[in-house]
Design an enzyme around this catalytic site. Structure first.
Site, short mmCIF file in Angstrom:
data_model
loop_
_atom_site.label_atom_id
_atom_site.label_comp_id
_atom_site.label_asym_id
_atom_site.label_seq_id
_atom_site.Cartn_x
_atom_site.Cartn_y
_atom_site.Cartn_z
CE1 TYR A 64 -5.01 -10.74 -30.66
CE2 TYR A 64 -3.57 -11.82 -29.06
CZ TYR A 64 -3.94 -10.70 -29.79
OH TYR A 64 -3.23 -9.53 -29.63
CB SER A 91 -0.38 -10.67 -23.17
OG SER A 91 -0.22 -11.01 -24.53
CB THR A 95 -7.66 -9.00 -28.60
OG1 THR A 95 -7.31 -8.73 -27.23
CG2 THR A 95 -7.04 -7.94 -29.49
CE LYS A 125 -6.38 -4.47 -25.52
NZ LYS A 125 -5.83 -4.37 -26.88
CG HIS A 160 -3.67 -3.94 -30.84
ND1 HIS A 160 -4.49 -5.02 -30.65
CD2 HIS A 160 -2.41 -4.39 -30.63
CE1 HIS A 160 -3.77 -6.08 -30.36
NE2 HIS A 160 -2.50 -5.72 -30.32
#
Length: 377
Positions: free
Chosen positions: A151, A127, A177, A248, A272
């Site tokens: 991101y 992450s 994402t 994603k 999510h």
């Protein structure tokens, strides 16, 4: 009936001390342990869904609407769970989804998670919001197969710097994402005024926001994410890196087609964990139409609601190349750090192997939609 673990009296292990063994039989046992031993703010953060949590809960319930059609007398004395992601072989089609703040659950955080993934030869999606840096994760598990979850930020240079860092460290793909133009409303986090405790940081951003004195959200300044992100940013990412790009957060056939048209290498069907838009569909209910749209042109994966080996089997039968688990990994960390994550992965993999055999499948290639029957209930 949910199995509740029988165990000796156990001291709190938030400092990384595991004081007694428990009989873990299923993933729900790890969840029960984590719920008891994590502090309430941390548990609420991990467990949270958006608004009324309808989508979070339906991610689990949707699997119960799907039945299996087992074949018999198939000689399942030998079975093989191996598969490949973007050409790299992994031991079974179960990877680790990107989840934030692992140091809240275990003192070693993402370093422990990375070691567990490496030890069982599966994929770990690290992450952006890790409490260990990408460099620390790589050093802890240098031979692990890792992707990086990304991101797009208002300051594009910030995203660009992260891309170059992970590329240099040998991460094998970027997982963009796309379902967080804004953070979903998670009521318990608001009630709890959730923030990272002072001793923890989002390590990938260490030193970057030191001059920012404004309010923060989940460890970084507010208004950092860019709600103007669009399909053109996929081309921008492709101009920066040769790493494969996986999107994603896709839930519709229309967006799946656009993903193919924009030249990405994979899709993770994801809502999510029900933490963004409440009232959206369960991910397993979206999978078939996306697989049918893609028609093998790119790989399709999914996350959300996986709790048993038969859940994994159902997802693979409906066309997923691999599933990724999020919350169960955190429960494993809370239980016993790296060893706990490894136990979660191994338990799920063995349940998957058993479900395969009981359904008459000897390898991944034999799993297909003929195994699936949708319940009318």
């Amino acid at each position: 009936m949910t199995h509740l673990p029988s165990c000796k009296k156990i001291q709190n292990n938030r400092d990384g001390v595991h004081c007694a063994e428990m009989a873990m039989v299923c993933l729900n046992d790890f969840e029960e342990y984590a719920k008891v031993h994590l502090n309430k703010l941390t548990w609420d953060y991990y467990a949270a869904g958006a608004d009324e949590c309808c989508t979070r809960d339906d991610n689990l319930l949707a699997y119960k609407r799907i039945r299996l059609r087992p074949r018999i007398l198939r000689d399942v004395s030998v079975s093989d769970t191996r598969t490949s992601l973007l050409g790299t072989e992994i031991a079974f089609p179960i990877g680790i989804a990107p989840t934030a703040f692992h140091c809240l659950a275990w003192h070693e955080g993402e370093v422990a998670t990375a070691r567990a993934a490496e030890s069982v030869n599966t994929c770990y999606i690290s992450s952006t919001y890790s409490t260990c840096s990408v460099e620390e994760i790589t050093a802890a598990a240098p031979n692990g197969y890792r992707w990086f979850q990304l991101y797009v930020y208002r300051d594009r240079k910030l995203s660009e710097q992260l891309i170059h860092r992970v590329e240099a460290l040998g991460y094998r793909a970027l997982v963009l994402t796309v379902d967080v133009p804004y953070t979903g409303k998670r009521r318990d986090d608001i009630r709890n005024q959730f923030k990272l405790p002072p001793h923890l940081k989002v390590k990938n951003f260490e030193g970057i926001f030191q001059e920012n004195v404004g309010p923060d959200e989940y460890g970084v300044p507010t208004n950092t994410l860019d709600p103007s992100i669009s399909w053109k940013d996929v081309y921008w990412l492709q101009s920066l890196t040769r790493l494969p790009i996986i999107i994603k957060g896709i839930l519709t056939k229309e967006d799946a087609e656009l993903a193919v048209e924009h030249g990405v290498q994979g899709i993770i069907v994801s809502n999510h964990g029900g933490r963004q838009l409440d009232g959206g569909p369960a991910t397993i209910d979206c999978l078939s139409e996306i697989v049918d749209t893609v028609q093998g042109r790119i790989e399709v994966y999914m996350d959300g609601g996986i709790r048993t080996g038969s859940d994994v089997l159902k997802a693979i039968a409906l066309g997923a190349k691999c599933v990724f688990i999020g919350r169960p990994v955190v429960w494993g960390l809370a239980y016993k750090g790296s060893d706990g994550v490894r136990e979660v992965l191994q338990m799920l993999a063995e349940e998957f192997r058993l479900s395969m055999a009981l359904s008459g499948c000897r390898n991944i290639a034999e799993i297909n939609r003929n195994l699936i029957q949708f319940s009318k209930l």
